[in-house]
Design a protein around this motif. Structure first.
Motif, PDB file in Angstrom:
ATOM      1  N   GLN A   5       0.809  -1.223   0.000  1.00 38.28           N
ATOM      2  CA  GLN A   5       0.000   0.000   0.000  1.00 38.28           C
ATOM      3  C   GLN A   5       0.838   1.267   0.000  1.00 38.28           C
ATOM      4  N   PHE A   6       2.114   1.141  -0.313  1.00 39.70           N
ATOM      5  CA  PHE A   6       3.025   2.279  -0.201  1.00 39.70           C
ATOM      6  C   PHE A   6       3.770   2.419  -1.519  1.00 39.70           C
ATOM      7  N   TYR A   7       3.773   3.614  -2.077  1.00 36.01           N
ATOM      8  CA  TYR A   7       4.303   3.831  -3.427  1.00 36.01           C
ATOM      9  C   TYR A   7       5.810   4.083  -3.384  1.00 36.01           C
ATOM     10  N   ILE A   8       6.585   3.102  -3.890  1.00 36.89           N
ATOM     11  CA  ILE A   8       8.045   3.266  -3.964  1.00 36.89           C
ATOM     12  C   ILE A   8       8.463   3.045  -5.414  1.00 36.89           C
ATOM     13  N   PRO A   9       8.483   4.119  -6.212  1.00 32.27           N
ATOM     14  CA  PRO A   9       8.796   3.946  -7.640  1.00 32.27           C
ATOM     15  C   PRO A   9      10.297   3.902  -7.908  1.00 32.27           C
ATOM     16  N   LEU A  42       8.962  12.116  -3.165  1.00 30.86           N
ATOM     17  CA  LEU A  42       8.075  10.952  -3.191  1.00 30.86           C
ATOM     18  C   LEU A  42       7.989  10.353  -1.778  1.00 30.86           C
ATOM     19  N   PRO A  43       7.125   9.346  -1.578  1.00 34.10           N
ATOM     20  CA  PRO A  43       6.809   8.936  -0.189  1.00 34.10           C
ATOM     21  C   PRO A  43       8.019   8.628   0.707  1.00 34.10           C
TER      22      PRO A  43
ATOM     23  N   SER B  66      -0.466   7.423  -0.576  1.00 32.81           N
ATOM     24  CA  SER B  66       0.923   7.598  -0.136  1.00 32.81           C
ATOM     25  C   SER B  66       1.234   9.085  -0.205  1.00 32.81           C
ATOM     26  N   GLU B  67       1.913   9.588   0.857  1.00 33.32           N
ATOM     27  CA  GLU B  67       2.138  11.032   0.950  1.00 33.32           C
ATOM     28  C   GLU B  67       3.365  11.477   0.159  1.00 33.32           C
ATOM     29  N   VAL B  68       3.208  12.527  -0.624  1.00 37.80           N
ATOM     30  CA  VAL B  68       4.297  13.120  -1.404  1.00 37.80           C
ATOM     31  C   VAL B  68       4.293  14.630  -1.171  1.00 37.80           C
ATOM     32  N   LYS B 119       7.017   5.480 -13.884  1.00 35.25           N
ATOM     33  CA  LYS B 119       7.131   4.162 -13.261  1.00 35.25           C
ATOM     34  C   LYS B 119       6.079   3.176 -13.769  1.00 35.25           C
TER      35      LYS B 119
END
Lengths: 409, 409
Positions: A5-9, A42-43, B66-68, B119
């Motif tokens: 559930q966490f965006y890590i591009p 980014l996150p 997700s926080e940015v 991405k």
């Protein structure tokens, strides 16, 4: 946080570039370039920066600071009063909407003096110490060093107002100590370096410099006292100092300035002393580059696999990798560690083991915990220290204690 | 927080002005005007806004966000691609540095689509849900309603990317529910109101409106279902609805938009479906005005003594006033309440009793605890509920429990 559930591009297609930190942080999915010198956070970066800001917040509160957020917008009139609207030094670096008569303040001496003046009249109401975490804008011509020098960046800036020069001098020294504590807590060895006041002040200022081969500054350092001189003020050194100090490249992560009474005087902000006299107010300003700190950490702490961050500023303290497909052990350990107060990224995705392990190294989380069907059956998990590379097998029941000790928590 | 170390510049010299919230918040030391529509946020406001943001953060994380933090700076080229650089609707409201070819983005559809495109390639990587708390800039011609409409303001904006229209529709509904939860937690009764898409979309949008006599919008509301229509889309109502719905003034605190495939298409951002086809991506955007929320709370919750805030967004839950001069009981109670997890402002100053009590009412902390030499000798303290005005004497030992129950903690 569950990885699913966490965006890590993270990215494979990033070309090597002039800036080490921009290259690594882009590859690891922390940032993405929007324009030269302007990066979306980014996150992962947001979490790191929130931790860095919390450390600074604690230290600024400890020296009596109160947190504010001033506007970036500053009207033309106030900059005309202080003489900065037409000052070419500022004109070339400050964004402005000419039509609207507004600058996007890269610095806040004017509004701080104006707002504090609205309330403070007597010596009994001084000192006033205000700080903010803010997005700043600067028209940088050369913005090629990633987060080290940006056109848009986060800063902590603090402004102090005092009745006497002596009061200001005392606070200045307290703030210098607080700065050293901030950098210590982030795992950075900082040097207090004598420098020119630049465009802000005719007096000397103090910079806080961190040794970094890709830094813009050249400094002469005394390692024993963690002090030194910026090359630009070399005339200030004795012949002895010139001989013994080490000359290195460095990055300025903080700076503190004596502003004298210039800005309060420009807005006729004075105070009533105990003897009834109306006196000038002494002002100082004190900055720390927040996004720059993340850039410095990336420049200094990395290897061929990616970033190597310390627990105090890494986005997570622990990455927990579940290589089984049931997630029973994973869910249980995630619960235990999170309840134990640790910041855990739980990789619960059904991705190939290799890509999970590669990602964990790349993003720089200090401790990696892995378990497979096999180790789970034995009631063990594998703990790897990203900084030293050490690997050990730990019984599930001891995991929380082992991690706490590793992270000095 | 000790009051002696916390800057609360309440003011007596504030002239009544058009905007109730600007008048009250300035008087109570929350804000100070820098220019029309631009207010410095002082320490009390910063604490309130941090609490409001934390509630929103929790609800946005709960729906998979997700926080940015993207940059305010956005280059001319990207706004030319989406057609907004020369669109007069945006041209008149967006600050820009023409020389540098940069806008100060009041909205972030373009960079979000561009960054996510870097991405995401396959349906397996969708949806992506990113949100940020950010300072926005708008050239408002009429900026006379304090924090309700500013030239610089804090916003939460969220952007979602989906493989199908149906996926987007489902998320849109989830987000609508999360918005209702946010406003409920802040103690605001919100209505989901059908409105036009404005400059963003040709479709209808949904606004979240709060009844407020000084609001800019006129809405027709159904109290039973907490829904309604913005007056601007009255044609959408049935004759029955026109008759039965109540017409009131309101403030828009949130809005959600279907953006269709417009922005992803503008940057050729498509995804590979399971069947190998290359398809358009569905996008939505979702905003909440953070500083505006503080303004609305001030408009709605006040009396002749000042602000009346709820615990969920007040800068402190409890103000503890020590009228003795020893501070022994005060220090002890401050410790007990703080250790008990309450947010306490401890007024430890040697100021006249009257001015301490007046300040406590003015700044709107929901519970006031006072003790004097006399009550302290009896082992009691006085507890006053700022919202109901009720006063009771409570034994020192029971204070924590009484406060927790009052604050529903």
């Amino acid at each position: 946080m569950r990885r699913s559930q966490f965006y890590i591009p993270t990215r494979r297609d990033v070309a090597k570039q002039e800036s080490v930190n921009a290259y690594l942080l882009t590859k690891a999915g922390y940032i993405s370039q929007i324009a030269a010198g302007a990066y979306a956070l980014l996150p992962l970066a947001v979490r790191s920066l929130q931790k860095i800001e919390q450390i600074i917040r604690e230290e600024m509160n400890a020296i009596g600071g109160s947190e504010v957020v001033f506007t970036a917008l500053q009207p033309q009139e106030t900059w005309e009063k202080s003489g900065r609207w037409n000052d070419p030094n500022f004109r070339q670096i400050v964004y402005r909407d000419e039509e609207a008569g507004m600058t996007f303040g890269a610095t806040h001496e004017e509004p701080m003096a104006i707002v504090v003046k609205e309330k403070v009249q007597s010596y009994r109401e001084l000192p006033v110490v205000l700080y903010q975490f803010q997005t700043k804008f600067r028209k940088e011509l050369r913005a090629k060093s990633g987060l080290l020098r940006g056109r848009e960046f986060r800063m902590k800036d603090l402004y102090s107002f005092h009745a006497t020069e002596k009061d200001h001098q005392e606070f200045y020294e307290e703030c210098a100590k607080a700065y050293t504590r901030v950098f210590d807590r982030l795992g950075l060895t900082s040097y207090r370096v004598k420098a020119s006041g630049g465009v802000f002040s005719k007096e000397f200022s103090d910079e806080f410099q961190v040794i970094c081969p890709t830094g813009e500054d050249e400094v002469m350092l005394d390692h024993a006292t963690r002090t030194g001189f910026n090359k630009e003020v070399e005339d200030s050194m004795t012949a002895e100092q010139k001989k013994t100090l080490e000359r290195v490249k460095a990055v300025e992560v903080g700076n503190i300035f004596h502003l004298g009474t210039k800005y309060p005087d420009a807005f006729d902000f004075k105070y009533l002393a105990a003897d009834g006299s109306r006196n000038s107010i002494w002002m100082g300003s004190y900055g720390i580059g927040i996004t720059r700190l993340l850039g410095v950490m990336a420049e200094l702490h990395n290897d061929e696999f990616g970033l190597k961050f310390t627990g105090s500023m890494a986005p997570f303290e622990v990455v927990l990798i579940d290589l089984t497909h049931e997630h029973t052990v994973g869910d249980e350990l995630y619960q235990t560690l999170t309840n134990g107060g640790l910041e855990v990224l739980y990789d619960d995705r059904d991705e190939p083991a290799g890509s999970k392990l590669v990602e964990a190294d790349l993003i720089g989380v200090p401790v990696r915990v892995v378990f497979s069907q096999k180790t789970a059956q034995e009631g063990k998990v594998e703990v790897k220290d990203r900084l030293t590379g050490e690997v050990e097998l730990v019984a599930k029941e001891e995991l929380l204690a082992v991690l706490r000790s590793k992270l000095s928590r």
